[in-house]
Design a protein around this motif. Structure first.
Motif, PDB file in Angstrom:
ATOM      1  N   ARG A   1      36.152  42.843  40.891  1.00  0.00           N
ATOM      2  CA  ARG A   1      37.269  42.964  39.944  1.00  0.00           C
ATOM      3  C   ARG A   1      38.167  41.726  40.018  1.00  0.00           C
ATOM      4  O   ARG A   1      39.360  41.794  40.363  1.00  0.00           O
ATOM      5  CB  ARG A   1      38.077  44.241  40.209  1.00  0.00           C
ATOM      6  N   PRO A   2      37.587  40.568  39.679  1.00  0.00           N
ATOM      7  CA  PRO A   2      38.332  39.307  39.797  1.00  0.00           C
ATOM      8  C   PRO A   2      39.399  39.161  38.719  1.00  0.00           C
ATOM      9  O   PRO A   2      39.283  39.706  37.620  1.00  0.00           O
ATOM     10  CB  PRO A   2      37.234  38.253  39.625  1.00  0.00           C
ATOM     11  N   ASP A   3      40.436  38.406  39.072  1.00  0.00           N
ATOM     12  CA  ASP A   3      41.448  38.042  38.089  1.00  0.00           C
ATOM     13  C   ASP A   3      41.006  36.835  37.271  1.00  0.00           C
ATOM     14  O   ASP A   3      41.301  36.726  36.080  1.00  0.00           O
ATOM     15  CB  ASP A   3      42.766  37.708  38.794  1.00  0.00           C
ATOM     16  N   VAL A   4      40.300  35.901  37.951  1.00  0.00           N
ATOM     17  CA  VAL A   4      39.846  34.668  37.312  1.00  0.00           C
ATOM     18  C   VAL A   4      38.379  34.449  37.652  1.00  0.00           C
ATOM     19  O   VAL A   4      37.962  34.651  38.803  1.00  0.00           O
ATOM     20  CB  VAL A   4      40.674  33.450  37.775  1.00  0.00           C
ATOM     21  N   VAL A   5      37.607  34.042  36.654  1.00  0.00           N
ATOM     22  CA  VAL A   5      36.174  33.820  36.829  1.00  0.00           C
ATOM     23  C   VAL A   5      35.839  32.397  36.396  1.00  0.00           C
ATOM     24  O   VAL A   5      36.344  31.908  35.374  1.00  0.00           O
ATOM     25  CB  VAL A   5      35.350  34.834  36.001  1.00  0.00           C
ATOM     26  N   TYR A   6      34.979  31.750  37.168  1.00  0.00           N
ATOM     27  CA  TYR A   6      34.484  30.415  36.835  1.00  0.00           C
ATOM     28  C   TYR A   6      32.974  30.484  36.636  1.00  0.00           C
ATOM     29  O   TYR A   6      32.261  31.124  37.413  1.00  0.00           O
ATOM     30  CB  TYR A   6      34.815  29.418  37.943  1.00  0.00           C
TER      31      TYR A   6
END
Length: 220
Positions: A98-103
């Protein structure tokens, strides 16, 4: 914040954004990389495969992030998989972290696996009502980004820059863990080439070193 970095192969995460990962860790963020593919015999040597996985763990320790997640999707065979087979394991990782930011790798990279993973992650991070993801960025990888047939659809045009002036040395140290993957300069996958790109990206924004990204989605 929880940061999740999808890398098609071991070393893509460091080549693309090792400095940003190191900076985020030292700023108190929780950073995890997910190595999506794994080579299998006979296309790949077993010992080289295991060496690459160990190197990924060593690089993560240098960066200071969590131990990598390995999905073990067969490399060189992804374009033969069904959409469900491709997307399901990536969806499970997104749902678990449940990431806030994805790369993610840039959609215009020459390697088909970079393109497929980009697409699969975009599907897994669709802006549903209960989604935690607030931003998705594409990173560039020397020897992949900019090597495809040049056209407007696959050009890497950065519009976000991360100042890594104080973290470039950590990126280089982490990259040197990948002994099985590095080339001698002027090979693109060399520490000197990586440093040259970081300096160039830095000069673009008036700092000593930077990493560049494109916005795939950002919710404010």
């Amino acid at each position: 914040m929880k940061i999740l970095v999808f890398a098609p192969h071991p070393d893509d995460e460091i080549l693309g954004m090792g400095g940003t990962m190191a900076k985020m860790v030292r700023n108190g963020h929780d950073v995890t990389s997910c190595i999506v593919t794994k080579g299998y015999p006979p296309e790949f040597d077993y010992h080289l495969i295991e060496q690459g996985r160990q190197e990924a763990k060593e690089a993560a320790k240098v960066i200071g992030c969590n131990e990598p997640i390995f999905l073990d999707i067969p490399s060189l065979r992804m374009n033969t998989m069904t959409t469900y087979e491709m997307n399901s394991p990536i969806q499970r990782v997104v749902d678990s972290i449940r990431p806030d930011v994805v790369y993610i790798p840039h959609h215009g990279d020459i390697h088909i696996e970079h393109k497929l993973i980009n697409n699969a992650v975009m599907v897994a991070t669709r802006p549903k009502i209960d989604s935690a993801v607030k931003a998705i960025y594409e990173y560039e990888v020397l020897s992949e980004t900019g090597w495809d047939t040049p056209d407007a659809g696959n050009a890497f045009i950065p519009n976000v820059y991360e100042d890594i002036s104080c973290y470039l040395y950590i990126k280089k140290n982490a990259l040197e863990c990948y002994r099985s993957q590095l080339y001698q300069y002027p090979g693109a996958r060399s520490t000197k080439a990586v440093e040259a790109l970081a300096v160039y990206r830095g000069c673009t924004i008036g700092v000593c070193a930077a990493e560049a990204f494109t916005v795939a989605r950002e919710i404010r």
